[in-house]
Design a protein around this motif. Structure first.
Motif, PDB file in Angstrom:
ATOM      1  N   ILE A  77       0.858  -1.180   0.000  1.00 42.20           N
ATOM      2  CA  ILE A  77       0.000   0.000   0.000  1.00 42.20           C
ATOM      3  C   ILE A  77       0.897   1.235   0.000  1.00 42.20           C
ATOM      4  CG2 ILE A  77      -1.763   1.287   1.249  1.00 42.20           C
ATOM      5  CD1 ILE A  77      -2.471  -1.402   2.643  1.00 42.20           C
ATOM      6  N   LYS A  78       0.667   2.113  -0.977  1.00 44.77           N
ATOM      7  CA  LYS A  78       1.343   3.414  -1.030  1.00 44.77           C
ATOM      8  C   LYS A  78       0.255   4.452  -1.178  1.00 44.77           C
ATOM      9  CE  LYS A  78       5.597   2.102  -3.372  1.00 44.77           C
ATOM     10  NZ  LYS A  78       6.420   2.340  -4.559  1.00 44.77           N
ATOM     11  N   GLN A  79       0.316   5.476  -0.348  1.00 41.69           N
ATOM     12  CA  GLN A  79      -0.711   6.501  -0.412  1.00 41.69           C
ATOM     13  C   GLN A  79      -0.105   7.866  -0.086  1.00 41.69           C
ATOM     14  OE1 GLN A  79      -4.067   5.090   1.720  1.00 41.69           O
ATOM     15  NE2 GLN A  79      -5.483   6.269   0.493  1.00 41.69           N
ATOM     16  N   ALA A  80      -0.533   8.861  -0.848  1.00 44.89           N
ATOM     17  CA  ALA A  80      -0.145  10.247  -0.595  1.00 44.89           C
ATOM     18  C   ALA A  80      -1.411  11.016  -0.237  1.00 44.89           C
ATOM     19  CB  ALA A  80       0.517  10.853  -1.824  1.00 44.89           C
ATOM     20  N   ILE A  81      -1.373  11.701   0.892  1.00 48.06           N
ATOM     21  CA  ILE A  81      -2.561  12.388   1.394  1.00 48.06           C
ATOM     22  C   ILE A  81      -2.277  13.884   1.491  1.00 48.06           C
ATOM     23  CG2 ILE A  81      -4.148  12.554   3.343  1.00 48.06           C
ATOM     24  CD1 ILE A  81      -3.072   9.585   3.921  1.00 48.06           C
ATOM     25  N   PRO A  82      -2.953  14.701   0.669  1.00 46.16           N
ATOM     26  CA  PRO A  82      -2.780  16.153   0.763  1.00 46.16           C
ATOM     27  C   PRO A  82      -3.530  16.676   1.988  1.00 46.16           C
ATOM     28  CG  PRO A  82      -4.333  15.603  -0.972  1.00 46.16           C
ATOM     29  CD  PRO A  82      -3.826  14.307  -0.420  1.00 46.16           C
ATOM     30  N   LEU A  83      -2.815  17.244   2.935  1.00 46.11           N
ATOM     31  CA  LEU A  83      -3.429  17.661   4.194  1.00 46.11           C
ATOM     32  C   LEU A  83      -4.405  18.829   4.023  1.00 46.11           C
ATOM     33  CD1 LEU A  83      -0.432  17.319   6.663  1.00 46.11           C
ATOM     34  CD2 LEU A  83      -2.302  15.720   6.229  1.00 46.11           C
ATOM     35  N   ALA A  84      -4.277  19.573   2.949  1.00 47.37           N
ATOM     36  CA  ALA A  84      -5.191  20.705   2.717  1.00 47.37           C
ATOM     37  C   ALA A  84      -6.635  20.246   2.522  1.00 47.37           C
ATOM     38  CB  ALA A  84      -4.727  21.498   1.508  1.00 47.37           C
ATOM     39  N   ASP A  85      -6.844  18.991   2.139  1.00 46.18           N
ATOM     40  CA  ASP A  85      -8.184  18.472   1.874  1.00 46.18           C
ATOM     41  C   ASP A  85      -8.874  17.902   3.106  1.00 46.18           C
ATOM     42  OD1 ASP A  85      -7.605  19.118  -0.724  1.00 46.18           O
ATOM     43  OD2 ASP A  85      -7.273  17.042  -1.378  1.00 46.18           O
ATOM     44  N   PHE A  86      -8.188  17.902   4.250  1.00 43.25           N
ATOM     45  CA  PHE A  86      -8.738  17.245   5.431  1.00 43.25           C
ATOM     46  C   PHE A  86      -8.777  18.183   6.630  1.00 43.25           C
ATOM     47  CE2 PHE A  86      -7.115  14.070   2.599  1.00 43.25           C
ATOM     48  CZ  PHE A  86      -8.167  13.173   2.551  1.00 43.25           C
ATOM     49  N   LYS A  87      -9.821  18.006   7.456  1.00 41.78           N
ATOM     50  CA  LYS A  87      -9.992  18.868   8.629  1.00 41.78           C
ATOM     51  C   LYS A  87      -9.412  18.259   9.896  1.00 41.78           C
ATOM     52  CE  LYS A  87     -14.669  17.150   9.400  1.00 41.78           C
ATOM     53  NZ  LYS A  87     -16.068  17.446   9.421  1.00 41.78           N
ATOM     54  N   ILE A 111      -5.439   4.899  11.152  1.00 43.18           N
ATOM     55  CA  ILE A 111      -5.420   6.361  11.218  1.00 43.18           C
ATOM     56  C   ILE A 111      -6.424   6.812  10.164  1.00 43.18           C
ATOM     57  CG2 ILE A 111      -4.099   8.462  10.821  1.00 43.18           C
ATOM     58  CD1 ILE A 111      -1.621   7.019  11.798  1.00 43.18           C
ATOM     59  N   VAL A 112      -7.428   7.570  10.607  1.00 43.29           N
ATOM     60  CA  VAL A 112      -8.497   8.002   9.706  1.00 43.29           C
ATOM     61  C   VAL A 112      -8.411   9.511   9.518  1.00 43.29           C
ATOM     62  CG1 VAL A 112     -10.988   8.101   9.353  1.00 43.29           C
ATOM     63  CG2 VAL A 112      -9.970   6.095  10.431  1.00 43.29           C
ATOM     64  N   PHE A 113      -8.406   9.939   8.252  1.00 37.35           N
ATOM     65  CA  PHE A 113      -8.411  11.346   7.885  1.00 37.35           C
ATOM     66  C   PHE A 113      -9.841  11.727   7.511  1.00 37.35           C
ATOM     67  CE2 PHE A 113      -4.080  10.105   7.344  1.00 37.35           C
ATOM     68  CZ  PHE A 113      -3.333  11.223   7.648  1.00 37.35           C
ATOM     69  N   HIS A 114     -10.378  12.764   8.174  1.00 39.27           N
ATOM     70  CA  HIS A 114     -11.745  13.217   7.926  1.00 39.27           C
ATOM     71  C   HIS A 114     -11.714  14.390   6.953  1.00 39.27           C
ATOM     72  CE1 HIS A 114     -13.150  10.580  11.082  1.00 39.27           C
ATOM     73  NE2 HIS A 114     -12.216  11.070  11.875  1.00 39.27           N
ATOM     74  N   SER A 115     -12.452  14.255   5.867  1.00 44.72           N
ATOM     75  CA  SER A 115     -12.448  15.230   4.788  1.00 44.72           C
ATOM     76  C   SER A 115     -13.187  16.512   5.156  1.00 44.72           C
ATOM     77  CB  SER A 115     -13.090  14.608   3.550  1.00 44.72           C
ATOM     78  OG  SER A 115     -13.152  15.554   2.518  1.00 44.72           O
ATOM     79  N   LYS A 116     -12.736  17.625   4.571  1.00 41.12           N
ATOM     80  CA  LYS A 116     -13.433  18.902   4.730  1.00 41.12           C
ATOM     81  C   LYS A 116     -14.725  18.919   3.915  1.00 41.12           C
ATOM     82  CE  LYS A 116      -9.425  21.872   5.472  1.00 41.12           C
ATOM     83  NZ  LYS A 116      -8.614  22.953   4.904  1.00 41.12           N
ATOM     84  N   ILE A 117     -14.725  18.204   2.809  1.00 42.53           N
ATOM     85  CA  ILE A 117     -15.869  18.165   1.903  1.00 42.53           C
ATOM     86  C   ILE A 117     -16.769  17.004   2.326  1.00 42.53           C
ATOM     87  CG2 ILE A 117     -16.579  17.952  -0.504  1.00 42.53           C
ATOM     88  CD1 ILE A 117     -13.630  18.823  -1.182  1.00 42.53           C
ATOM     89  N   SER A 118     -18.047  17.292   2.519  1.00 42.78           N
ATOM     90  CA  SER A 118     -18.963  16.290   3.071  1.00 42.78           C
ATOM     91  C   SER A 118     -19.160  15.073   2.171  1.00 42.78           C
ATOM     92  CB  SER A 118     -20.317  16.929   3.386  1.00 42.78           C
ATOM     93  OG  SER A 118     -20.886  17.446   2.206  1.00 42.78           O
TER      94      SER A 118
END
Length: 155
Positions: A77-87, A111-118
């Motif tokens: 598993i490789k994943q890149a997560i842009p932090l600007a998209d998450f609250k 580890i769960v990242f919650h999105s800013k966009i609903s």
């Protein structure tokens, strides 16, 4: 006579130490390759990273992204997560309570990242799964440390 004994002793000592030095060298080389492969862009500068068993988490301050790498028997598993998209992000534990001892046994740790966009789906990074590994080896501390660090970068 003493010179010959000293040289034999030094040779045997070097022979015993050499495998450890070789293992350390190859391990560092392997970790550098993993860090380089985490980002698709070779110009990405990783500012902080940490390994925990078969996985790695890294952060790029210039791109404000978190990179995740995990290798299991079946997949990588490789994943890149842009932090600007998450609250926010948090550690999510799935537990199984043993009724006899009333102990909670962690079955899964993410580890769960919650999105800013609903309407955008949350991203979950699998840190630990009891089906893959019977013993936790610092994954909980690893996840909590990174969530705290990432939360600081989200706010």
């Amino acid at each position: 006579m003493e010179l010959g004994t000293t040289l034999i002793g030094l040779f045997i000592t070097a022979l015993c130490i050499a495998p450890f030095l070789w293992f350390s060298y190859t391990n560092k080389k392997h970790k550098k390759q993993i860090i380089k492969s985490m980002s698709a862009d070779p110009t990405t500068k990783i500012t902080s990273y940490e390994f925990c068993g078969d996985m790695a988490l890294a952060h790029s301050a210039t791109e404000n992204r978190v990179f995740f790498y995990k290798k299991t028997k079946d997949l990588t598993i490789k994943q890149a997560i842009p932090l600007a998209d998450f609250k926010s992000c948090q550690v999510v534990k799935t537990t199984d309570t043993q009724s006899k001892d009333k102990h909670q046994v962690i079955q899964k740790l993410n580890i769960v990242f919650h999105s800013k966009i609903s309407h955008q789906q949350d991203i979950s990074l699998p840190i630990y799964n009891a089906d893959e590994s019977m013993i936790m080896g610092g994954e909980l501390l690893f996840a909590e440390k990174w969530v705290k660090e990432i939360q600081g970068k989200l706010n």
